[in-house]
Motif scaffolding. Sequence first.
Motif, PDB file in Angstrom:
ATOM      1  N   ASP A  92       0.835  -1.205   0.000  1.00 22.91           N
ATOM      2  CA  ASP A  92       0.000   0.000   0.000  1.00 22.91           C
ATOM      3  C   ASP A  92       0.870   1.256   0.000  1.00 22.91           C
ATOM      4  OD1 ASP A  92      -2.350  -1.487   0.168  1.00 22.91           O
ATOM      5  OD2 ASP A  92      -2.437  -1.370   2.362  1.00 22.91           O
ATOM      6  N   TRP A  93       1.868   1.256   0.870  1.00 23.86           N
ATOM      7  CA  TRP A  93       2.757   2.415   0.990  1.00 23.86           C
ATOM      8  C   TRP A  93       3.485   2.674  -0.323  1.00 23.86           C
ATOM      9  CZ3 TRP A  93       3.663   6.019   4.772  1.00 23.86           C
ATOM     10  CH2 TRP A  93       4.792   6.833   4.595  1.00 23.86           C
ATOM     11  N   ASP A  94       4.074   1.613  -0.876  1.00 21.39           N
ATOM     12  CA  ASP A  94       4.858   1.771  -2.102  1.00 21.39           C
ATOM     13  C   ASP A  94       3.984   2.253  -3.258  1.00 21.39           C
ATOM     14  OD1 ASP A  94       7.075   0.921  -0.738  1.00 21.39           O
ATOM     15  OD2 ASP A  94       7.034  -1.126  -1.528  1.00 21.39           O
ATOM     16  N   PHE A  95       2.776   1.701  -3.376  1.00 18.50           N
ATOM     17  CA  PHE A  95       1.881   2.111  -4.462  1.00 18.50           C
ATOM     18  C   PHE A  95       1.490   3.577  -4.322  1.00 18.50           C
ATOM     19  CE2 PHE A  95      -2.405   2.853  -6.112  1.00 18.50           C
ATOM     20  CZ  PHE A  95      -2.240   2.487  -7.442  1.00 18.50           C
ATOM     21  N   SER A  96       1.116   3.987  -3.116  1.00 19.32           N
ATOM     22  CA  SER A  96       0.675   5.364  -2.898  1.00 19.32           C
ATOM     23  C   SER A  96       1.802   6.361  -3.144  1.00 19.32           C
ATOM     24  CB  SER A  96       0.129   5.530  -1.472  1.00 19.32           C
ATOM     25  OG  SER A  96      -1.060   4.792  -1.299  1.00 19.32           O
ATOM     26  N   VAL A  97       2.986   6.058  -2.657  1.00 20.74           N
ATOM     27  CA  VAL A  97       4.118   6.957  -2.874  1.00 20.74           C
ATOM     28  C   VAL A  97       4.446   7.048  -4.365  1.00 20.74           C
ATOM     29  CG1 VAL A  97       6.594   7.276  -2.467  1.00 20.74           C
ATOM     30  CG2 VAL A  97       5.086   6.662  -0.569  1.00 20.74           C
ATOM     31  N   ASP A  98       4.405   5.906  -5.038  1.00 21.18           N
ATOM     32  CA  ASP A  98       4.752   5.900  -6.459  1.00 21.18           C
ATOM     33  C   ASP A  98       3.744   6.703  -7.282  1.00 21.18           C
ATOM     34  OD1 ASP A  98       6.315   5.186  -8.679  1.00 21.18           O
ATOM     35  OD2 ASP A  98       5.083   3.434  -9.100  1.00 21.18           O
ATOM     36  N   LEU A  99       2.451   6.472  -7.036  1.00 17.83           N
ATOM     37  CA  LEU A  99       1.438   7.162  -7.839  1.00 17.83           C
ATOM     38  C   LEU A  99       1.268   8.615  -7.421  1.00 17.83           C
ATOM     39  CD1 LEU A  99      -0.713   7.135 -10.018  1.00 17.83           C
ATOM     40  CD2 LEU A  99      -2.335   6.228  -8.349  1.00 17.83           C
ATOM     41  N   ASN A 100       1.250   8.876  -6.129  1.00 19.81           N
ATOM     42  CA  ASN A 100       0.929  10.227  -5.649  1.00 19.81           C
ATOM     43  C   ASN A 100       2.102  11.196  -5.700  1.00 19.81           C
ATOM     44  OD1 ASN A 100      -1.532   9.091  -5.101  1.00 19.81           O
ATOM     45  ND2 ASN A 100      -1.472   9.391  -2.900  1.00 19.81           N
ATOM     46  N   VAL A 101       3.327  10.681  -5.639  1.00 17.71           N
ATOM     47  CA  VAL A 101       4.496  11.567  -5.590  1.00 17.71           C
ATOM     48  C   VAL A 101       5.477  11.285  -6.730  1.00 17.71           C
ATOM     49  CG1 VAL A 101       6.363  12.493  -4.181  1.00 17.71           C
ATOM     50  CG2 VAL A 101       4.302  11.595  -3.069  1.00 17.71           C
ATOM     51  N   THR A 102       5.944  10.048  -6.820  1.00 14.17           N
ATOM     52  CA  THR A 102       6.997   9.741  -7.786  1.00 14.17           C
ATOM     53  C   THR A 102       6.532   9.969  -9.217  1.00 14.17           C
ATOM     54  OG1 THR A 102       7.825   8.089  -6.223  1.00 14.17           O
ATOM     55  CG2 THR A 102       8.742   8.054  -8.448  1.00 14.17           C
ATOM     56  N   SER A 103       5.257   9.715  -9.491  1.00 22.43           N
ATOM     57  CA  SER A 103       4.762   9.958 -10.845  1.00 22.43           C
ATOM     58  C   SER A 103       4.890  11.436 -11.221  1.00 22.43           C
ATOM     59  CB  SER A 103       3.306   9.511 -10.976  1.00 22.43           C
ATOM     60  OG  SER A 103       2.425  10.382 -10.280  1.00 22.43           O
ATOM     61  N   MET A 104       4.671  12.325 -10.258  1.00 20.63           N
ATOM     62  CA  MET A 104       4.820  13.760 -10.538  1.00 20.63           C
ATOM     63  C   MET A 104       6.277  14.106 -10.814  1.00 20.63           C
ATOM     64  SD  MET A 104       2.158  15.606  -7.962  1.00 20.63           S
ATOM     65  CE  MET A 104       0.467  15.010  -7.796  1.00 20.63           C
ATOM     66  N   PHE A 105       7.175  13.503 -10.044  1.00 18.88           N
ATOM     67  CA  PHE A 105       8.610  13.673 -10.296  1.00 18.88           C
ATOM     68  C   PHE A 105       8.963  13.233 -11.713  1.00 18.88           C
ATOM     69  CE2 PHE A 105      12.331  10.745 -10.341  1.00 18.88           C
ATOM     70  CZ  PHE A 105      13.343  11.695 -10.450  1.00 18.88           C
ATOM     71  N   ARG A 106       8.431  12.064 -12.134  1.00 15.71           N
ATOM     72  CA  ARG A 106       8.703  11.581 -13.495  1.00 15.71           C
ATOM     73  C   ARG A 106       8.185  12.557 -14.544  1.00 15.71           C
ATOM     74  NH1 ARG A 106       6.224   6.766 -11.329  1.00 15.71           N
ATOM     75  NH2 ARG A 106       7.820   5.294 -10.642  1.00 15.71           N
ATOM     76  N   MET A 107       6.952  13.007 -14.354  1.00 18.90           N
ATOM     77  CA  MET A 107       6.338  13.906 -15.339  1.00 18.90           C
ATOM     78  C   MET A 107       7.093  15.230 -15.421  1.00 18.90           C
ATOM     79  SD  MET A 107       3.738  12.407 -16.823  1.00 18.90           S
ATOM     80  CE  MET A 107       2.797  13.794 -17.486  1.00 18.90           C
ATOM     81  N   ILE A 108       7.409  15.801 -14.282  1.00 20.68           N
ATOM     82  CA  ILE A 108       8.106  17.091 -14.279  1.00 20.68           C
ATOM     83  C   ILE A 108       9.481  16.943 -14.922  1.00 20.68           C
ATOM     84  CG2 ILE A 108       9.139  18.856 -12.798  1.00 20.68           C
ATOM     85  CD1 ILE A 108       6.779  18.331 -10.847  1.00 20.68           C
ATOM     86  N   ARG A 109      10.202  15.893 -14.543  1.00 17.28           N
ATOM     87  CA  ARG A 109      11.547  15.688 -15.097  1.00 17.28           C
ATOM     88  C   ARG A 109      11.508  15.539 -16.612  1.00 17.28           C
ATOM     89  NH1 ARG A 109      14.640  10.456 -13.024  1.00 17.28           N
ATOM     90  NH2 ARG A 109      12.896   9.496 -14.145  1.00 17.28           N
ATOM     91  N   ALA A 110      10.491  14.840 -17.127  1.00 18.17           N
ATOM     92  CA  ALA A 110      10.422  14.584 -18.563  1.00 18.17           C
ATOM     93  C   ALA A 110      10.001  15.818 -19.352  1.00 18.17           C
ATOM     94  CB  ALA A 110       9.449  13.439 -18.839  1.00 18.17           C
ATOM     95  N   PHE A 111       9.063  16.593 -18.812  1.00 18.80           N
ATOM     96  CA  PHE A 111       8.493  17.707 -19.582  1.00 18.80           C
ATOM     97  C   PHE A 111       9.124  19.059 -19.269  1.00 18.80           C
ATOM     98  CE2 PHE A 111       5.214  14.496 -20.074  1.00 18.80           C
ATOM     99  CZ  PHE A 111       4.843  14.665 -21.397  1.00 18.80           C
ATOM    100  N   LEU A 112       9.901  19.146 -18.209  1.00 12.59           N
ATOM    101  CA  LEU A 112      10.457  20.438 -17.801  1.00 12.59           C
ATOM    102  C   LEU A 112      11.366  21.089 -18.849  1.00 12.59           C
ATOM    103  CD1 LEU A 112      10.614  22.564 -15.573  1.00 12.59           C
ATOM    104  CD2 LEU A 112      12.537  21.282 -14.602  1.00 12.59           C
ATOM    105  N   PRO A 113      12.257  20.363 -19.522  1.00 17.00           N
ATOM    106  CA  PRO A 113      13.112  21.047 -20.505  1.00 17.00           C
ATOM    107  C   PRO A 113      12.318  21.797 -21.566  1.00 17.00           C
ATOM    108  CG  PRO A 113      14.002  18.874 -20.013  1.00 17.00           C
ATOM    109  CD  PRO A 113      12.653  18.934 -19.358  1.00 17.00           C
ATOM    110  N   GLY A 114      11.288  21.158 -22.104  1.00 15.03           N
ATOM    111  CA  GLY A 114      10.455  21.838 -23.097  1.00 15.03           C
ATOM    112  C   GLY A 114       9.692  22.999 -22.505  1.00 15.03           C
TER     113      GLY A 114
END
Length: 249
Positions: free
Chosen positions: A97-119
Amino acid sequence: MRLQNRTILITAAGQGIGRASAIACAREGARVIATDVNAGTIGTLGAEVPGIETAVLDVRDDGQVRALAARLPALDGLFNCAGFVHHGTVMEISDADWDFSVDLNVTSMFRMIRAFLPGMLDRARETGDASILNMASMASSIKGFPNRCVYGTTKAAVIGLTKSVAADFVKQGLRCNALCPGTVDTPSLRGRIAQAADPVAAEKDFIARQPMGRLATVEDITPLVVFLLSAESRFVTGQASLVDGGVTI
């Protein structure tokens, strides 16, 4: 048209706040990329509202995130809306439960920001403004709620991530804010109510904690989404913006 000539990507756009935000942004003139992990939930959006394109995206899959960023034009706005509400105290959270929530609620935002930030930084240099909006909650570092341990923890982390990104790129025209809703009447909430031992009592409890005496609707939330993704909020960054019906007065 408040979002004319702006390209905005929204995650979890298949239902609830994400879907309503995609529609609201498109109606304000944006080119909207509406994404969701479930192809069925976003399948009709593009046909319903001009200006919306759809793409299936699992924000937990870094390869998918990077591939989408590589094929899309630079964004003017990014709304990280995907998330999950876990019910339980610290004693009722499994490691999974912990790993899923952290991954979806926080880490996914980190992934999205890192990927789209340069553009987005490129767009900020061209236009003077680009905006990231992250879905947080009043249940976070702002206020504690019973049975929201991992949810509140992750949403507090979202606020921290938001402030960090805002501080790092404020001089480059990139803004980053967090949206902190109260209790919103969405399919997700209705699902949680239905799973309660006493759904009628559960709904009454959710309403009772809102001083205005009702649940928020998605239409109560989307005006702030549009504002924070538009150039109207060009002097607003690093903020956790509450739309909570007075819960945290």
